[in-house]
Scaffold this active site. Structure first.
Site, PDB file in Angstrom:
ATOM      1  N   SER A 120       0.810  -1.217   0.000  1.00 55.53           N
ATOM      2  CA  SER A 120       0.000   0.000   0.000  1.00 55.53           C
ATOM      3  C   SER A 120       0.844   1.269   0.000  1.00 55.53           C
ATOM      4  CB  SER A 120      -0.952   0.016   1.193  1.00 55.53           C
ATOM      5  OG  SER A 120      -0.268   0.300   2.385  1.00 55.53           O
ATOM      6  N   LYS A 159       1.096   4.225   7.242  1.00 58.72           N
ATOM      7  CA  LYS A 159       0.399   5.135   6.328  1.00 58.72           C
ATOM      8  C   LYS A 159       0.906   6.559   6.530  1.00 58.72           C
ATOM      9  CE  LYS A 159      -2.682   2.243   4.521  1.00 58.72           C
ATOM     10  NZ  LYS A 159      -1.961   1.028   4.951  1.00 58.72           N
TER      11      LYS A 159
END
Length: 205
Positions: A120, A159
């Site tokens: 990701s 993230k």
């Protein structure tokens, strides 16, 4: 180094055990609870004695500012087991070992290494199996765009950070993945650290 009293030896042994188990230094509050000290000042007093006798170093301005002296710790940084960098997974942290990496290689210095799982964060150059250098410092003020290791409702993910009031978004760097929305009034969110560097075993730093 100066000889320790039985009580000081007990406290030092507890600090070593906590750092081996958690791969992070304990806080003064945790020390206070573990030994039933009546105040944080009592815990601080014992820590200062250990520092004066040469067993630990105390770093000001951070809750986890306890460091074992070079003769008391293994060289390098602890490597924590795989963490999701895709959809979050239930994180069962475990220590894979110690890598001979100088914490001062990074700025600010790293406290531990964390293995990545998933793609990701691909467009930020972070790939499956990469190792992140992470700074764990509760005193840091997060800025939008910083890359963080976050625990959301018990699950860990890597993230980019974005906040607007009580709303936080954890943003991927891959269009195939969706942002994670966190309501600070409803969800549990803990920042396990800020990413300060990248290691790729067999490749370049």
């Amino acid at each position: 180094m100066d000889e320790l009293t039985p009580r000081q030896s007990e406290i030092l042994a507890w600090i070593r055990a906590r750092m081996a188990e958690d791969s992070l230094p304990p806080t003064r509050a945790e020390l206070m609870r573990a030994f039933d000290f009546r105040s944080p000042n009592a815990a601080e007093s014992h820590l200062r004695v250990l520092a004066r006798k040469g067993y630990i170093l105390l770093q000001s301005g951070t809750a986890r500012g306890i460091r074992l002296c070079a003769s008391e710790e293994e060289t390098g940084l602890p490597l924590i087991g795989r963490v999701a960098a895709g959809q979050p997974m239930l994180a069962e942290e475990f220590r894979e070992g110690q890598l001979p990496v100088d914490p001062k290689l990074f700025s600010p210095g790293a406290d531990y290494l964390l293995r990545v799982q998933g793609m990701s964060m691909r467009d930020a150059g972070i790939l499956d199996g990469d190792i992140l250098a992470v700074r764990h410092d509760a005193s840091l003020t997060l800025q939008d765009g910083q890359m963080v290791v976050a625990r959301v409702n018990g699950e860990v993910t890597v993230k980019r950070w974005k906040r607007d009031g009580k709303q936080v978004w954890l943003l991927p760097e891959n269009p195939d993945f969706s942002p994670i929305s966190v309501d600070l009034q409803r969800d549990s969110l803990t920042i396990e650290g800020v990413v300060v560097g990248l290691l790729r075993i067999g490749g370049n730093l």
